[in-house]
Design an enzyme around this catalytic site. Sequence first.
Site, mmCIF file in Angstrom:
data_model
loop_
_atom_site.group_PDB
_atom_site.id
_atom_site.type_symbol
_atom_site.label_atom_id
_atom_site.label_comp_id
_atom_site.label_asym_id
_atom_site.label_seq_id
_atom_site.Cartn_x
_atom_site.Cartn_y
_atom_site.Cartn_z
ATOM 1 N N THR A 83 -1.142 2.151 5.931
ATOM 2 C CA THR A 83 -1.459 1.469 7.339
ATOM 3 C C THR A 83 -2.908 1.866 7.892
ATOM 4 O O THR A 83 -3.191 2.885 8.042
ATOM 5 C CB THR A 83 -0.434 1.428 8.527
ATOM 6 O OG1 THR A 83 -1.171 0.959 9.803
ATOM 7 C CG2 THR A 83 0.038 2.927 8.606
ATOM 8 N N CYS A 196 -5.975 -4.434 7.881
ATOM 9 C CA CYS A 196 -4.608 -4.323 8.238
ATOM 10 C C CYS A 196 -3.852 -4.486 6.876
ATOM 11 O O CYS A 196 -4.286 -5.599 6.161
ATOM 12 C CB CYS A 196 -4.199 -5.377 9.403
ATOM 13 S SG CYS A 196 -2.359 -5.576 9.412
#
Length: 249
Positions: A83, A196
């Site tokens: 992430t 993202c």
Amino acid sequence: MKAIGLIGGMSWESTALYYQIINREVARRLGGLNSAPLHLHSLNFEQVAERQRAGAWDELAELLAGAGRALQDGGADCVLIGTNTMHKVAPEVQARLDVPLLHIADATAAAIQAAGVRRVALLGTRYTMEQPFYREHLARHDIECLTPDEAGRAEVHRIIFEELCQGHCLERSRAVLQALIAEWQQQGAEGVILGCTELPLLLQPEDVALPLFDTTRLHALAAVDFALGAALRRPGSHGRPRSTAGVSP
């Protein structure tokens, strides 16, 4: 082949992409039935998101450091945090490890530099777009980031958490991102960072006119490079990985 350790579950939708990209790339390079020796520590994203909203970054650093240590102790030769946002605590995680933490922004910066790009638009969670940790990391590579205004940041954040992390890819949300990117192109952006790891679920190269830098794919390919000995890069290294796949023309 070295073993890859992946801290995933943030969200599991993008963790599945990591697993697919890594194994397909190993098979592509080595042929036959080859796949990656990969250790996965998958967190409960609800618990992570609650701490993000509360600003409990010290707790998150401890949580991810423990996960990284477990991967290392289980035999992983490197660790990835799957992430962008949680790279806010990457220094704390690396400090607890004896194996390298492969930083997602290093893999992304290498691809941006290889493409000859210096000014990029950054899409991601509020934390990634608003807090300095990500932009400052890229600035060390002489890369300038543009981000949306307050309304744009709020909408991108909503799309990520309320839709993509829950497996929903909506055409109207794709149109929102396309409009933002079109505005950035007029402001001189030379490329777009999908900052993202869920954003590649919604936005593909054919959807926009600017080059896309898919951080999920670039990070996964950096792990394959490491596992196969193509690029042994420790945190802070400015070396480039062998592959520049993951960047759209």
